[in-house]
Design a protein around this motif. Structure first.
Motif, PDB file in Angstrom:
ATOM      1  N   VAL A  19       0.832  -1.215   0.000  1.00  0.00           N
ATOM      2  CA  VAL A  19       0.000   0.000   0.000  1.00  0.00           C
ATOM      3  C   VAL A  19       0.866   1.264   0.000  1.00  0.00           C
ATOM      4  N   ALA A  44       8.619  -4.387   1.446  1.00  0.00           N
ATOM      5  CA  ALA A  44       7.672  -5.468   1.764  1.00  0.00           C
ATOM      6  C   ALA A  44       8.253  -6.491   2.728  1.00  0.00           C
ATOM      7  N   VAL A  53       3.342 -18.485   2.306  1.00  0.00           N
ATOM      8  CA  VAL A  53       1.877 -18.676   2.299  1.00  0.00           C
ATOM      9  C   VAL A  53       1.298 -18.266   0.944  1.00  0.00           C
ATOM     10  N   MET A  55      -1.432 -16.699  -1.324  1.00  0.00           N
ATOM     11  CA  MET A  55      -2.491 -15.709  -1.115  1.00  0.00           C
ATOM     12  C   MET A  55      -3.814 -16.282  -1.598  1.00  0.00           C
ATOM     13  N   ALA A 112      15.062   2.094   7.646  1.00  0.00           N
ATOM     14  CA  ALA A 112      14.724   3.404   8.223  1.00  0.00           C
ATOM     15  C   ALA A 112      13.439   3.257   9.027  1.00  0.00           C
ATOM     16  N   TRP A 160       1.633  -5.967  11.132  1.00  0.00           N
ATOM     17  CA  TRP A 160       2.266  -7.280  11.255  1.00  0.00           C
ATOM     18  C   TRP A 160       3.268  -7.353  12.403  1.00  0.00           C
TER      19      TRP A 160
END
Ligand SMILES: Cc1cc2nc3c(=O)[nH]c(=O)nc-3n(C[C@H](O)[C@H](O)[C@H](O)COP(=O)(O)OP(=O)(O)OC[C@H]3O[C@@H](n4cnc5c(N)ncnc54)[C@H](O)[C@@H]3O)c2cc1C
Length: 460
Positions: A19, A44, A53, A55, A112, A160
């Protein structure tokens, strides 16, 4: 065009997940400068933790429009729209190439970590010229905290890294932390961790897709190592509620997860304990003992070797202390989204299109998007996040009409129409079995469980 943002500073994006990268691609398309901070060593990095996994949404839902256009200009060829990528493939075949497009790459800083955000010279309390002050982002890079300025901030840092604990009341205890070597939060790559799980008593906690994915991998391991015992603990009244929309699900793979796990439960490959509310975890001779309330009885389960905690995630708002936010008190989502996604009142998991207006915060030009915008709700889909950032970027760059025109068609989960019985006395599905004289009369399972009967009122 209305001037929404002032000055020549860039827009700051927190997090280089799908996103955040999509937000950057939309800003590139609008000719607006940005700077993206990613905590990991690669973009990511959260997704790479569940890279094994598969999707449940095919490529057609997983690629943002502006990102696709940027990529195609650089000669990228789209994967087959109908295939289901793994998390790793999503990163390698889409997000990594996207981050390497020159207009993107030049403005991405890896390793960062954002540790604080404020309006320049103003804490949260101060009003004076607040909206004119730029944002200051405090960023830990290679052990040093650097300060960057921005005229707007898009927080797409996901959830996450902030898992919920095992205890059903959501409290993190030292006792749970001390068992860290025997607890995995999320979805372990069971194939790679065979030694850890084979021929062990493994308890999976949670009822969502992550728990189901972990359970299905454990069942495969059990075929090779039949002494592996798998327990599935969840708060739901009836395991059927965890099966989801199955063949009614608009995403076939998501529906199939429910069908597969139902079959494994019925084949007694998995021992289901539900409803089960965990009260405490304790280390005991190198094993874990779990105390909880099961069907209104206090029970103690000994001899668990490994726990897999898939109880969901919560947003980290610690670095947003000096930013004025409106979050829902229960869901911790952006406030306007809560009625659309609150799992207490919204079974469908499908959300009407929404954009900048719903995501707007009291702090002007500050937005929370993506997984984090859903707070603790587990139903977020990438397609939702892509439309969110399209609308936010349109607004920030003065396209007010474009920002309002939100279009989103999400595949239905198929659970709205199913009439799930949430009654502990329901007779239809009884895969969980505990010796007890409760009205639900289950039969025993071969596990060291002590029951301290308390109350049978649910069946009165
Ligand atoms: C196992 C699993 C399967 C899923 N399958 C699907 C699916 O099939 N289809 C679908 O549509 N959705 C799916 N989702 C849901 C969702 O789309 C993903 O979770 C997606 O990764 C969310 O994207 P995001 O960009 O919001 O957050 P994330 O992908 O979590 O990205 C956030 C990024 O921010 C970085 N970050 C975090 N904190 C900081 C900080 N302080 N400073 C700097 N950077 C920071 C992280 O390192 C990370 O790279 C799935 C989720 C999971 C967990």
């Amino acid at each position: 065009m209305e001037k929404v943002m002032k000055g020549n500073l860039p827009v700051a994006i927190i997090g280089g997940g799908p996103v955040g990268l999509a937000a950057a691609a939309h800003l590139v398309q609008k000719g607006e400068s940005f700077i993206l901070f990613e905590a990991g060593a690669t973009v990511a990095s959260n997704i790479l933790e569940w890279g094994h996994v598969k999707m449940f949404s095919p490529w057609q839902y997983n690629i943002d429009r502006a990102s696709r256009e940027l990529l195609e200009k650089s000669g990228w060829v789209s994967p087959n729209e109908n295939l289901l990528p793994t998390g790793q493939e999503l990163v390698e075949e889409y997000l990594l190439p996207l981050s390497q497009v020159k207009e993107m790459n030049d403005n991405i800083i890896l390793n960062a970590i954002i540790v604080g955000i404020a309006r320049k010279g103003l804490d949260k309390l101060k009003n004076a010229k607040r909206e004119d002050a730029p944002f200051q982002l405090y960023v830990d890079i290679e052990g040093e905290t650097k300060v960057f300025e921005a005229k707007a901030v898009i927080d797409s840092s996901g959830t996450w890294k902030n898992p919920n604990p095992a205890l059903s009341n959501g409290i993190w205890t030292n006792s749970e932390r001390s068992l860290n070597n025997h607890i995995y939060y999320g979805i372990p790559n069971v194939n790679k961790l065979e030694d850890r799980y084979r021929d062990k008593n493994v308890m999976v906690i949670g009822s969502g897709h992550s728990a189901i994915n972990a359970l299905l991998e454990l069942v495969e391991l059990k075929v090779k190592y039949p002494n592996t015992t798998i327990y599935w603990v969840m708060r739901k009244q009836n395991v059927k509620e965890a099966y989801g929309g199955q063949e009614n699900d608009g995403l076939q793979a998501r529906g199939e997860l429910g069908t597969k796990i139902q079959r494994m439960v019925e084949l007694e490959q998995i021992k289901v304990l539900t409803p089960f509310y965990i009260h405490n975890l304790k280390g005991e001779n190198g094993k874990i003992s779990v105390t909880g309330n099961h069907n209104f009885d206090e029970v103690l389960i000994h001899d668990i070797d490994e726990l897999i905690v898939s109880t969901g995630f919560r947003p980290d708002i610690s670095f947003l202390n000096e930013v004025r936010l409106n979050l829902d008190p229960a869901v911790e989502s952006v406030e306007a989204l809560a009625p659309l996604i609150d799992p207490n009142i919204h079974s469908c998991g499908t959300v009407r299109p929404h954009g900048e207006e719903e995501l707007r915060q009291p702090e002007k030009n500050f937005y929370i998007v993506g997984m984090k915008s859903y707070g603790r709700a587990p139903t977020f889909l990438l397609a939702t996040g892509y439309e969110q950032v399209r609308s936010v970027v349109a607004y920030l760059t003065g396209d007010i009409v474009g920002a309002k025109e939100v279009h989103l068609e999400l595949p239905e989960t198929g659970v709205c129409s199913t009439n799930i019985e949430s009654n502990c006395c329901s007779t239809e599905t009884k895969p969980m079995q505990i010796e007890s004289d409760s009205c639900c009369t289950p039969k025993p399972i071969p596990l060291k469980i002590e029951i301290n009967k308390k109350d049978n009122s649910c069946c009165s």
